[in-house]
Scaffold this active site. Structure first.
Site, PDB file in Angstrom:
ATOM      1  N   LYS A   1      70.245  19.286  94.850  1.00  0.00           N
ATOM      2  CA  LYS A   1      69.191  20.144  95.391  1.00  0.00           C
ATOM      3  C   LYS A   1      69.724  21.494  95.856  1.00  0.00           C
ATOM      4  O   LYS A   1      69.080  22.514  95.678  1.00  0.00           O
ATOM      5  CB  LYS A   1      68.539  19.404  96.554  1.00  0.00           C
ATOM      6  CG  LYS A   1      67.385  20.130  97.195  1.00  0.00           C
ATOM      7  CD  LYS A   1      66.152  20.025  96.340  1.00  0.00           C
ATOM      8  CE  LYS A   1      64.980  20.766  96.915  1.00  0.00           C
ATOM      9  NZ  LYS A   1      64.028  21.085  95.836  1.00  0.00           N
TER      10      LYS A   1
ATOM     11  N   ASN B   1      81.414  18.910 102.894  1.00  0.00           N
ATOM     12  CA  ASN B   1      80.469  19.521 101.959  1.00  0.00           C
ATOM     13  C   ASN B   1      80.920  20.954 101.744  1.00  0.00           C
ATOM     14  O   ASN B   1      81.015  21.718 102.704  1.00  0.00           O
ATOM     15  CB  ASN B   1      79.055  19.497 102.557  1.00  0.00           C
ATOM     16  CG  ASN B   1      78.080  20.358 101.771  1.00  0.00           C
ATOM     17  OD1 ASN B   1      78.240  20.516 100.557  1.00  0.00           O
ATOM     18  ND2 ASN B   1      77.090  20.907 102.445  1.00  0.00           N
ATOM     19  N   GLY B   2      81.207  21.311 100.502  1.00  0.00           N
ATOM     20  CA  GLY B   2      81.650  22.679 100.208  1.00  0.00           C
ATOM     21  C   GLY B   2      82.795  22.659  99.232  1.00  0.00           C
ATOM     22  O   GLY B   2      83.021  21.658  98.537  1.00  0.00           O
TER      23      GLY B   2
ATOM     24  N   HIS C   1      60.167  37.803  66.132  1.00  0.00           N
ATOM     25  CA  HIS C   1      61.463  38.480  65.975  1.00  0.00           C
ATOM     26  C   HIS C   1      62.598  37.470  65.785  1.00  0.00           C
ATOM     27  O   HIS C   1      63.751  37.789  66.034  1.00  0.00           O
ATOM     28  CB  HIS C   1      61.717  39.394  67.170  1.00  0.00           C
ATOM     29  CG  HIS C   1      60.680  40.465  67.283  1.00  0.00           C
ATOM     30  ND1 HIS C   1      60.601  41.519  66.395  1.00  0.00           N
ATOM     31  CD2 HIS C   1      59.631  40.600  68.126  1.00  0.00           C
ATOM     32  CE1 HIS C   1      59.567  42.276  66.708  1.00  0.00           C
ATOM     33  NE2 HIS C   1      58.955  41.737  67.759  1.00  0.00           N
TER      34      HIS C   1
ATOM     35  N   TRP D   1      78.247  15.238  95.316  1.00  0.00           N
ATOM     36  CA  TRP D   1      78.001  15.868  94.014  1.00  0.00           C
ATOM     37  C   TRP D   1      79.357  16.385  93.577  1.00  0.00           C
ATOM     38  O   TRP D   1      79.880  17.338  94.160  1.00  0.00           O
ATOM     39  CB  TRP D   1      76.999  17.007  94.160  1.00  0.00           C
ATOM     40  CG  TRP D   1      76.548  17.569  92.845  1.00  0.00           C
ATOM     41  CD1 TRP D   1      75.534  17.108  92.064  1.00  0.00           C
ATOM     42  CD2 TRP D   1      77.091  18.709  92.162  1.00  0.00           C
ATOM     43  NE1 TRP D   1      75.422  17.878  90.926  1.00  0.00           N
ATOM     44  CE2 TRP D   1      76.363  18.864  90.962  1.00  0.00           C
ATOM     45  CE3 TRP D   1      78.126  19.592  92.433  1.00  0.00           C
ATOM     46  CZ2 TRP D   1      76.627  19.873  90.049  1.00  0.00           C
ATOM     47  CZ3 TRP D   1      78.406  20.602  91.515  1.00  0.00           C
ATOM     48  CH2 TRP D   1      77.645  20.741  90.342  1.00  0.00           C
TER      49      TRP D   1
ATOM     50  N   LYS E   1      61.128  23.217  84.308  1.00  0.00           N
ATOM     51  CA  LYS E   1      60.696  21.931  84.889  1.00  0.00           C
ATOM     52  C   LYS E   1      60.843  20.822  83.854  1.00  0.00           C
ATOM     53  O   LYS E   1      61.324  19.741  84.152  1.00  0.00           O
ATOM     54  CB  LYS E   1      59.225  21.983  85.340  1.00  0.00           C
ATOM     55  CG  LYS E   1      58.919  22.724  86.606  1.00  0.00           C
ATOM     56  CD  LYS E   1      59.229  21.967  87.877  1.00  0.00           C
ATOM     57  CE  LYS E   1      60.575  22.252  88.422  1.00  0.00           C
ATOM     58  NZ  LYS E   1      60.886  23.528  88.992  1.00  0.00           N
TER      59      LYS E   1
HETATM   60  C1  F6R Z   1      64.678  23.961  89.761  1.00  0.00           C
HETATM   61  C2  F6R Z   1      65.362  24.223  91.009  1.00  0.00           C
HETATM   62  C3  F6R Z   1      66.503  25.177  90.980  1.00  0.00           C
HETATM   63  C4  F6R Z   1      66.490  26.049  92.245  1.00  0.00           C
HETATM   64  C5  F6R Z   1      67.749  26.922  92.290  1.00  0.00           C
HETATM   65  C6  F6R Z   1      67.762  27.813  93.511  1.00  0.00           C
HETATM   66  O1  F6R Z   1      63.637  23.057  89.966  1.00  0.00           O
HETATM   67  O2  F6R Z   1      65.050  23.688  92.035  1.00  0.00           O
HETATM   68  O3  F6R Z   1      66.502  25.964  89.838  1.00  0.00           O
HETATM   69  O4  F6R Z   1      65.339  26.838  92.244  1.00  0.00           O
HETATM   70  O5  F6R Z   1      68.887  26.096  92.315  1.00  0.00           O
HETATM   71  O6  F6R Z   1      67.732  27.065  94.682  1.00  0.00           O
HETATM   72  P1  F6R Z   1      67.307  27.689  96.056  1.00  0.00           P
HETATM   73  O7  F6R Z   1      65.881  28.077  95.956  1.00  0.00           O
HETATM   74  O8  F6R Z   1      67.557  26.626  97.064  1.00  0.00           O
HETATM   75  O9  F6R Z   1      68.187  28.904  96.256  1.00  0.00           O
END
Ligand code: F6R
Length: 607
Positions: free
Chosen positions: A602, A101-102, A503, A75, A484
């Site tokens: 993710k 990763n990081g 408003h 990513w 979503k």
């Molecule tokens: C939306 C979604 C993101 C996560 C957010 C936090 O569907 O998945 O908004 O909720 O990036 O991620 P976590 O829960 O892993 O800290």
């Protein structure tokens, strides 16, 4: 963000690396690569685009011989998603290859130093500085070079390293990015997530920050940052490989929506014993709770919206002021937090950079921290004073569904627990609430079953920009519903507290404007009904979400989605499900890449 894998054994490494990367693709999917050691040299294959392209290029790994290798799915942070910027990166002398990763925060200073020393950079990445630094620090002792290099890095990293001078060995280092070692028979692995390991082994070791591992086919050795060998506990993964596969569903997201009744049950049942809530391995005493004058819930994205919903349940039952705070804001906000504050930190991945920073900020001010986390052994789970796992199982779709509902289930549980401890509930009310809580899995199933017509409804509403409205608990649901819709269907969606419409926002309501009205808070349903009437008078097309049996809404809205009736405290957990499905079917109709929406990943391990 980004996933890394490593394998060493007697089998061909490339197909195993590619399989692991496919499981990690949810972490980032704009380029991918593998590096395999063979005949004293490192063969690197990388492509911009998805792992499928890398599989095609390497004939599913058959074109890359060798039994020890590393892989990466990216990513992009530093530099566009091009072939050159894809990992693995090679040192100038070809001796080292690394995946990362990081984010290396001091990479510019390091890069300048290395360029002055004559190193040539090919990519724009922060990662490439690490591999040149390894070459610079190497004097025949790989372990020492890795440690010296790690000591110069600022930021977060999980690194996988190959060196031609140790052709059967993998090196792995961790600092603030997840890294798990897999113990096989005659072969060993590492990966950013257990989902990439369970097909091979259930025995794993969670590396901690500052630790380095040396893996051969026969052994795994772990060292601390001083080079001292340390003994690490072996953990056993409790779920099967099928849990991380689609199981006949077209998308992970749909599978995970359908799994919610079971996931919520798994979050609740182990904590209920003979009608009483028992937290895992800790207790909050009445005395301790009486010393708390405020609860802060902090998280990002959907986890924050779960916090917004949970806030209402805690305030209503416990009568303690609760603030839901975006972790990215709280971390820089000079928060009013002290030893009398209880902080609930919510995160599916347990690795979200802003959430970790907010946790640390609150900790530094003396607050007690409870983590509500899905991924076992993750950073937030380790940093919190106590952790309540949500037990949702692996969530692969980038857009969270069961991660969110299980967070809500745990928040409800905690709200009832704290209220009872503080003497705010009598035995009768406590028993009644526990009974309702235990009905949630069944009611979630009913909610899913009742909404089989949603594909048709979705195609009527999800054609342009949408508004999601609601009040109080319904507003919290509207926030998540709009998110979503945006993230997977790429439709513009705004959520508004229904009372705020007049408003300003009502100026945007025109003929045919879709409005999704959440009306599941019985005390406020009439108020939202008035808002429905107002937007309809201006031409809006209204899809309402209400309890089964709400006939008044049928006469006002154009379409109604029903959910089973439940106490308002818990209504959000049911109400969100049709909105998840609505977004899913809208995205499907538009032909979007539902499990891997564009520009997202993710696990957001960068700020
Ligand atoms: C939306 C979604 C993101 C996560 C957010 C936090 O569907 O998945 O908004 O909720 O990036 O991620 P976590 O829960 O892993 O800290």
């Amino acid at each position: 963000m980004c996933g890394i894998v490593g394998f060493t054994g007697a089998r061909s490494a490339a197909p195993i690396l590619l399989k692991g990367l496919r499981q990690l693709e949810y972490r980032g999917y704009d380029s991918a690569g593998i590096a395999v050691l063979a005949g004293g040299a490192i063969d690197v294959e990388k492509v911009s685009g998805r792992i499928a392209k890398l599989c095609e290029k390497t004939r599913d790994g058959a074109a890359v011989p060798g039994v020890t290798g590393i892989g990466h799915t990216r990513w992009a942070t530093h530099g566009a998603p091009t072939d050159t910027n894809a990992h693995p990166h090679l040192s100038n002398d070809g001796r080292f290859a690394i995946v990362h990763n990081g984010i290396i925060e001091n990479y510019l200073a390091l890069r300048e130093e290395l360029i002055a020393d004559g190193y040539v950079f090919e990519s724009e990445t922060d990662t490439e500085t690490i591999v040149h630094l390894l070459e610079f620090n190497y004097d025949g002792d790989i372990k020492a070079a890795v440690m010296k290099t790690a000591a110069r890095l600022e930021g977060s990293y999980a690194l996988g390293i190959l060196c031609t001078d140790a052709p059967d060995t993998l090196y792995a280092v961790r600092e603030s990015s997840p890294l798990i070692l897999g113990i096989g028979v005659g072969e060993n692995y590492f990966a950013s997530d257990v989902t990439a390991l369970v097909a091979h082994t259930k025995n794993v070791i969670y590396l901690e920050d500052g630790e380095m591992a040396e893996l051969t086919s026969a052994s795994i050795r772990v060292y601390d940052c001083t080079g001292q060998e340390i003994k690490k506990p072996v953990s056993r993964v409790t779920w099967n490989v099928e849990a991380a596969e689609k199981g006949g569903y077209e998308h992970f997201m749909l599978k995970e929506i359908m799994e919610q009744p079971g996931a919520v049950k798994a979050a609740l049942v182990p904590r209920l014993h003979e009608g009483r809530i028992r937290l895992d391995d800790f207790e909050l005493s009445a005395e301790e709770l009486r010393g708390i004058n405020k609860i802060i819930i902090t998280a990002c994205g959907s986890a924050y919206y779960a916090g917004c919903s949970g806030r209402y349940a805690i305030e209503r039952l416990c009568r303690i002021p609760v603030q839901a705070e975006l972790a990215s804001e709280l971390r820089y906000g000079d928060p009013m937090v002290d030893e009398h504050t209880l902080v609930l930190v919510i995160s599916q991945s347990g690795e979200t950079a802003d959430t970790i920073a907010a946790l640390k900020e609150c900790r530094s001010r003396g607050a007690k921290i409870i983590g509500i986390v899905n991924v076992v052994g993750s950073t937030i789970a380790k940093l919190a004073d106590h952790t309540l796992y949500t037990w949702a199982g692996p969530e692969i779709a980038v857009a969270t569904t069961k991660g969110y509902t299980t967070q809500l289930a745990v928040l409800y549980l905690l709200a009832i627990y704290i209220a009872e401890r503080l003497g705010r509930l009598d035995e009768k009310d406590y028993a009644a609430l526990i009974k309702k809580l235990m009905q949630l899995p069944k009611l979630l199933q009913e909610t899913i079953d009742m909404n089989y017509l949603l594909p048709t409804v979705a195609s009527r509403y999800a054609s342009q920009s949408l508004f999601f409205i609601g009040r109080n608990t319904d507003y919290a649901v509207a926030l998540e519903g709009a998110l979503k819709m945006k993230e997977i269907s790429y439709l513009h969606a705004e959520s508004y507290a229904a009372g705020e419409l007049k408003h300003g926002t009502i100026a945007l309501i025109d003929e045919g404007q879709p409005v999704i009205a959440v009306c599941c808070n019985e005390a406020l349903a009439d108020k939202t009904l008035s808002n429905i009437v107002e937007v309809k008078a201006r031409g809006a097309k209204v899809l309402a979400l209400a309890f089964r049996g709400n006939t008044r809404i049928v006469s006002q809205a154009d379409d109604v989605i029903f959910i089973p009736r439940i106490d308002t405290i818990f209504s959000a957990i049911l109400a969100v499900v049709p909105l998840q499905l609505l977004a899913y079917y809208a995205a499907k109709e538009k032909g979007c890449d539902i499990d891997k929406p564009k520009n997202l990943a993710k696990s957001v391990t960068v700020e």
